[in-house]
Scaffold this motif. Structure first.
Motif, short mmCIF file in Angstrom:
data_model
loop_
_atom_site.label_atom_id
_atom_site.label_comp_id
_atom_site.label_asym_id
_atom_site.label_seq_id
_atom_site.Cartn_x
_atom_site.Cartn_y
_atom_site.Cartn_z
N SER A 38 1.96 10.44 -3.26
CA SER A 38 2.03 8.96 -3.23
C SER A 38 0.54 8.75 -3.96
N ILE A 39 0.30 7.59 -4.77
CA ILE A 39 -0.87 7.14 -4.94
C ILE A 39 -0.99 5.81 -4.70
N SER A 40 -1.95 5.49 -3.83
CA SER A 40 -2.36 4.11 -3.42
C SER A 40 -2.43 3.27 -4.63
N ALA A 41 -2.44 1.93 -4.37
CA ALA A 41 -2.70 0.82 -5.17
C ALA A 41 -4.18 1.04 -5.66
N ASN A 42 -4.47 0.76 -7.10
CA ASN A 42 -5.63 0.71 -7.68
C ASN A 42 -6.39 2.01 -7.47
N THR A 43 -5.87 3.14 -7.40
CA THR A 43 -6.52 4.53 -7.39
C THR A 43 -6.06 5.35 -8.03
N ASN A 64 -2.90 4.57 -10.71
CA ASN A 64 -1.83 3.48 -10.30
C ASN A 64 -2.66 2.15 -10.63
N SER A 83 0.50 -2.01 -5.42
CA SER A 83 1.37 -1.22 -4.25
C SER A 83 1.18 0.28 -4.62
N ALA A 84 1.31 1.04 -3.64
CA ALA A 84 1.52 2.50 -3.59
C ALA A 84 2.70 2.91 -4.54
N ASP A 144 5.06 6.50 -5.65
CA ASP A 144 5.18 7.87 -5.37
C ASP A 144 5.86 8.59 -6.33
#
Length: 112
Positions: free
Chosen positions: A38-43, A91, A95-96, A98
């Motif tokens: 899962s990739i967090s928001a804005n990362t 991302n 929002s995250a 996956d």
């Protein structure tokens, strides 16, 4: 110089000049299944290394993505070390995400 159109593979023993500048000396490719967590928001998240023999830091990398790539992801690739390419997923949403596992193709273009 006149333009030439080819209908099949082209083999060059001394490099291929693309346009008015670079001479393409080699095109390297590999395919790998990548399952980003899962990739967090804005990362961003990087894949593990994909072996591409002959790739060098600074070479250009093109990434072919699966048709199922989640909306909101921007994917790039880079040579992280000799013979190793990584795929980076950014991302760009709030929002995250996956992403589903998928097959990615990396293409390394070597120029002189």
């Amino acid at each position: 110089m006149a333009s030439t159109t080819f209908s099949g593979p082209v083999t060059s023993t001394n490099g291929f000049i693309a346009g008015t500048g670079a001479t393409v000396t080699s095109i390297l490719t590999a395919t790998s299944t990548i399952d980003f967590t899962s990739i967090s928001a804005n990362t961003t998240a990087d894949s593990s290394g994909i072996t591409v023999t002959g790739a060098a830091v600074g070479d250009a990398v093109i990434v072919g993505v699966p048709a199922t790539l989640a909306a909101g992801l921007v994917v790039t690739g880079y040579v992280s070390a000799a013979d190793t390419v990584k795929v980076r997923a950014a991302n760009v949403t709030g929002s995250a995400i996956d992403p589903a596992s998928g097959s990615f193709r990396v293409v390394v273009v070597k120029v002189a």
